[in-house]
Design an enzyme around this catalytic site. Structure first.
Site, short mmCIF file in Angstrom:
data_model
loop_
_atom_site.label_atom_id
_atom_site.label_comp_id
_atom_site.label_asym_id
_atom_site.label_seq_id
_atom_site.Cartn_x
_atom_site.Cartn_y
_atom_site.Cartn_z
N ASP A 67 0.88 -1.17 0.00
CA ASP A 67 0.00 0.00 0.00
C ASP A 67 0.92 1.22 0.00
O ASP A 67 1.58 1.51 1.00
CB ASP A 67 -0.90 -0.02 1.25
CG ASP A 67 -1.84 1.19 1.30
OD1 ASP A 67 -1.59 2.18 0.57
OD2 ASP A 67 -2.80 1.14 2.07
N VAL A 68 0.96 1.94 -1.13
CA VAL A 68 1.93 3.04 -1.25
C VAL A 68 1.69 4.17 -0.25
O VAL A 68 2.58 4.95 0.03
CB VAL A 68 1.98 3.62 -2.69
CG1 VAL A 68 2.48 2.60 -3.69
CG2 VAL A 68 0.65 4.23 -3.09
N ASN A 93 3.30 4.51 -10.31
CA ASN A 93 2.08 4.53 -11.13
C ASN A 93 0.80 4.44 -10.31
O ASN A 93 -0.25 4.90 -10.76
CB ASN A 93 2.16 3.36 -12.12
CG ASN A 93 0.83 3.07 -12.77
OD1 ASN A 93 0.44 3.71 -13.74
ND2 ASN A 93 0.11 2.09 -12.22
N TYR A 159 -7.62 15.20 -6.86
CA TYR A 159 -6.81 14.50 -7.88
C TYR A 159 -5.91 15.50 -8.62
O TYR A 159 -4.71 15.26 -8.80
CB TYR A 159 -7.76 13.79 -8.85
CG TYR A 159 -7.05 12.96 -9.91
CD1 TYR A 159 -6.50 11.72 -9.60
CD2 TYR A 159 -6.93 13.41 -11.21
CE1 TYR A 159 -5.86 10.96 -10.56
CE2 TYR A 159 -6.28 12.66 -12.18
CZ TYR A 159 -5.74 11.44 -11.85
OH TYR A 159 -5.10 10.69 -12.81
N LYS A 163 -1.78 15.58 -8.57
CA LYS A 163 -0.95 15.42 -9.76
C LYS A 163 -0.06 16.64 -9.98
O LYS A 163 1.07 16.51 -10.46
CB LYS A 163 -1.82 15.13 -10.98
CG LYS A 163 -2.53 13.77 -10.90
CD LYS A 163 -1.54 12.61 -10.81
CE LYS A 163 -2.21 11.26 -10.83
NZ LYS A 163 -1.25 10.14 -10.79
N1 LIG Z 1 -6.13 6.24 -17.24
C1 LIG Z 1 -5.91 7.52 -17.51
O1 LIG Z 1 -6.55 8.14 -18.36
C2 LIG Z 1 -4.84 8.25 -16.76
C3 LIG Z 1 -4.50 9.52 -17.21
C4 LIG Z 1 -3.50 10.21 -16.55
C5 LIG Z 1 -2.87 9.64 -15.46
N2 LIG Z 1 -3.24 8.40 -15.05
C6 LIG Z 1 -2.54 7.86 -13.89
O2 LIG Z 1 -2.03 6.59 -14.22
C7 LIG Z 1 -1.96 5.79 -13.04
C8 LIG Z 1 -2.65 4.46 -13.30
O3 LIG Z 1 -4.01 4.73 -13.58
P1 LIG Z 1 -4.98 3.64 -14.20
O4 LIG Z 1 -5.83 4.37 -15.15
O5 LIG Z 1 -4.21 2.47 -14.65
O6 LIG Z 1 -5.85 3.29 -12.90
P2 LIG Z 1 -6.50 1.89 -12.43
O7 LIG Z 1 -6.81 1.05 -13.61
O8 LIG Z 1 -7.59 2.27 -11.50
O9 LIG Z 1 -5.31 1.22 -11.62
C9 LIG Z 1 -4.80 1.83 -10.45
C10 LIG Z 1 -3.81 0.89 -9.81
O10 LIG Z 1 -3.32 1.52 -8.63
C11 LIG Z 1 -3.33 0.56 -7.58
N3 LIG Z 1 -3.46 1.24 -6.30
C12 LIG Z 1 -4.44 2.09 -5.91
N4 LIG Z 1 -4.23 2.48 -4.64
C13 LIG Z 1 -3.06 1.89 -4.25
C14 LIG Z 1 -2.30 1.92 -3.05
N5 LIG Z 1 -2.69 2.64 -1.97
N6 LIG Z 1 -1.17 1.20 -3.00
C15 LIG Z 1 -0.77 0.45 -4.05
N7 LIG Z 1 -1.44 0.39 -5.21
C16 LIG Z 1 -2.58 1.10 -5.30
C17 LIG Z 1 -4.49 -0.37 -7.89
O11 LIG Z 1 -4.24 -1.67 -7.38
P3 LIG Z 1 -4.83 -2.28 -6.00
O12 LIG Z 1 -6.26 -1.85 -5.92
O13 LIG Z 1 -4.62 -3.75 -6.18
O14 LIG Z 1 -3.95 -1.71 -4.94
C18 LIG Z 1 -4.41 -0.45 -9.41
O15 LIG Z 1 -3.52 -1.46 -9.81
C19 LIG Z 1 -2.61 6.61 -11.92
O16 LIG Z 1 -1.61 7.29 -11.18
C20 LIG Z 1 -3.43 7.63 -12.69
O17 LIG Z 1 -3.67 8.80 -11.96
C21 LIG Z 1 -4.21 7.69 -15.66
#
Ligand SMILES: NC(=O)c1ccc[n+]([C@@H]2O[C@H](COP(=O)([O-])OP(=O)(O)OC[C@H]3O[C@@H](n4cnc5c(N)ncnc54)[C@H](OP(=O)(O)O)[C@@H]3O)[C@@H](O)[C@H]2O)c1
Length: 255
Positions: A67-68, A93, A159, A163
């Protein structure tokens, strides 16, 4: 220049690798022949992924429950990692989103998002940097920020703030840690469909947003591959403190 070849044999840790972009970055690193450690809270997802990573070319693959936002959890993970091959790249990430007007946002929700997206990046980065400094080993930190860290949208203030903090953290840690051979850079993705936003893009405001992207489409995880490999490898040996938008031109959309 074969960017993927430059990741071969490196040890890459990806947080939030149990789904979405993190899983994608882990698979990409594995296909390049890296040793990959995947970290998140859902261990069962990670264990299934590790089997796939081994099958698709990873030198080695390991899972660490983490848990980060929890300092003890981060410390335990890094203590365990000390026994394995040295880390070369940490991909911060893991992230969560939340929507709603700021005026109605509960403090606990603000803390939850900042705790994961900002405090989590801090805890992971400091833990990695301490290991690298003590071992006199160079390192790369790759933060996954967002275009909303560079230009605001309403309705998701914690959020957006988290960021923006990641963008500034990327710069200040790059400044402080260049002397240790640690480079710190960030990607600022635009909208890429994953679990974090799939519901939103099925709504009319989501469809309207797609129409405002100059390239008129959402990103696919593969759209991040080139920039990811650039920042994760020594192809970017003289880059630190940079945040690269990858967004189909969304940041330069007309005001
Ligand atoms: N998708 C987009 O359009 C987009 C755009 C810009 C930036 N981002 C950024 O890219 C990153 C990944 O996003 P995503 O779209 O892939 O989201 P996602 O599909 O919801 O995946 C998020 C991941 O973060 C993990 N996570 C959440 N809380 C955590 C914690 N406290 N400790 C460890 N792991 C944790 C989750 O795993 P568990 O639940 O198993 O812990 C999951 O694997 C994020 O930082 C997001 O802000 C995404």
């Amino acid at each position: 220049m074969d960017l993927g070849a430059r990741l071969k044999g490196k040890h890459v840790l990806v947080t939030g690798a149990s789904g979405g972009l993190g899983e994608h970055f882990a698979r990409l690193s594995a296909r390049c022949g890296a040793t990959v450690t995947v970290a998140a809270r859902r261990r069962e997802k990670l264990e299934a992924l590790v089997l796939d990573l081994r099958a698709c070319g990873a030198a080695e693959a390991h899972a660490v429950e983490l848990d980060v936002s929890d300092e003890a959890s981060v410390e335990a993970a890094f203590a365990a990692l000390k026994d394995g091959p040295p880390l070369d790249v940490v991909v911060n990430n893991a992230g969560i989103a939340g929507t709603g007007p700021s005026i109605d946002t509960q403090t606990a929700e603000f803390d939850r998002i900042i705790g994961t997206n900002l405090r989590g990046v801090w805890l992971m980065s400091v833990a990695a940097a301490r290991q690298w400094r003590d071992a006199k080993h160079p390192g790369v930190i790759l933060n996954i920020a967002s275009i909303v860290g560079l230009r605001v949208i309403g309705g998701t203030a914690p959020y957006v703030v988290s960021k923006a903090g990641v963008v500034q953290m990327t710069e200040v840690l790059a400044l402080e840690w260049a002397r240790f051979g640690i480079r710190v850079n960030a990607l600022a993705p635009g909208y890429i469909v994953t679990d974090i936003n799939a519901d939103f893009f099925a709504t009319e405001p989501g469809l309207q947003m797609i129409r405002r992207i100059p390239m008129r489409r959402l990103g696919q995880p593969e759209d991040l591959d080139g920039p990811f490999l650039l920042l994760a490898t020594d192809a970017s040996a003289w880059m630190t403190g940079a945040t690269i938008p990858v967004d189909g031109g969304h940041l330069v959309s007309a005001l």
